[in-house]
Write a protein that holds these residues in place. Sequence first.
Motif, PDB file in Angstrom:
ATOM      1  N   UNK A   1      19.242  73.468 101.632  1.00 21.32           N
ATOM      2  CA  UNK A   1      19.060  73.165 100.219  1.00 21.32           C
ATOM      3  C   UNK A   1      20.185  73.779  99.401  1.00 21.32           C
ATOM      4  N   UNK A   2      20.023  73.738  98.096  1.00 32.26           N
ATOM      5  CA  UNK A   2      21.031  74.283  97.201  1.00 32.26           C
ATOM      6  C   UNK A   2      20.446  75.427  96.400  1.00 32.26           C
ATOM      7  N   UNK A   3      21.307  76.375  96.075  1.00 30.13           N
ATOM      8  CA  UNK A   3      20.886  77.417  95.152  1.00 30.13           C
ATOM      9  C   UNK A   3      21.871  77.420  93.986  1.00 30.13           C
ATOM     10  N   UNK A   4      21.347  77.505  92.783  1.00 30.86           N
ATOM     11  CA  UNK A   4      22.203  77.468  91.609  1.00 30.86           C
ATOM     12  C   UNK A   4      21.887  78.629  90.702  1.00 30.86           C
ATOM     13  N   UNK A   5      22.908  79.361  90.301  1.00 29.67           N
ATOM     14  CA  UNK A   5      22.715  80.444  89.334  1.00 29.67           C
ATOM     15  C   UNK A   5      23.233  79.952  87.994  1.00 29.67           C
TER      16      UNK A   5
ATOM     17  N   UNK B   1      16.395  77.142  93.109  1.00 34.67           N
ATOM     18  CA  UNK B   1      16.496  76.676  94.490  1.00 34.67           C
ATOM     19  C   UNK B   1      15.996  75.250  94.568  1.00 34.67           C
ATOM     20  N   UNK B   2      16.838  74.361  95.071  1.00 33.37           N
ATOM     21  CA  UNK B   2      16.466  72.957  95.217  1.00 33.37           C
ATOM     22  C   UNK B   2      16.383  72.643  96.707  1.00 33.37           C
ATOM     23  N   UNK B   3      15.199  72.169  97.119  1.00 35.21           N
ATOM     24  CA  UNK B   3      14.985  71.862  98.545  1.00 35.21           C
ATOM     25  C   UNK B   3      14.593  70.404  98.693  1.00 35.21           C
TER      26      UNK B   3
ATOM     27  N   UNK C   1      19.676  68.672  87.832  1.00 38.22           N
ATOM     28  CA  UNK C   1      19.933  69.521  88.994  1.00 38.22           C
ATOM     29  C   UNK C   1      19.157  69.126  90.242  1.00 38.22           C
TER      30      UNK C   1
ATOM     31  N   UNK D   1      17.894  81.669  88.737  1.00 39.93           N
ATOM     32  CA  UNK D   1      18.285  81.351  90.104  1.00 39.93           C
ATOM     33  C   UNK D   1      17.401  80.209  90.575  1.00 39.93           C
TER      34      UNK D   1
END
Lengths: 82, 82
Positions: free
Chosen positions: B40-44, B7-9, B67, B5
């Motif tokens: 921000x974005x969250x990517x799984x 998280x990009x901020x 990413x 998981x």
Amino acid sequence: MYKATITVRLKPSVLDPQGSAVKGSLHSLGFAAVTDVRIGKTMEVWISATESAEAEQKVDEMCQKLLANPVIETYDYELEGA
Amino acid sequence: MYKATITVRLKPSVLDPQGSAVKGSLHSLGFAAVTDVRIGKTMEVWISATESAEAEQKVDEMCQKLLANPVIETYDYELEGA
């Protein structure tokens, strides 16, 4: 002052074209081991409130009214004193 | 199989127009207690790997290559067996 970190994700049953595109790009870059990608949003919201229960209620309300689309998305959040 | 998981901020020094817009909308809806919003974005990402160290290394590499934009963003991730 409280800081809520809200995560909004697409429901598992909803197609995620953005995630599929990222998965394709990762495969092109040689990351063949990636089997699935799902993309969501994370929001950090600072709220001036005196009690955590008050902040929590506000966060729930703003998620339902604006930040998440309950038809296709789910949300969860963590609240911390800031 | 591991699930990362990510998280990009945006870095704190980088302006966040999307966050400002959401803050404005929240104020319009009556949430005057909101003092700041950052988005921000969250990517799984699901990765087939045999060891967590291997998965970790891959996640770091894909964050740096695709990413996250290291010029304006930071990332962190949690890895769990899935």
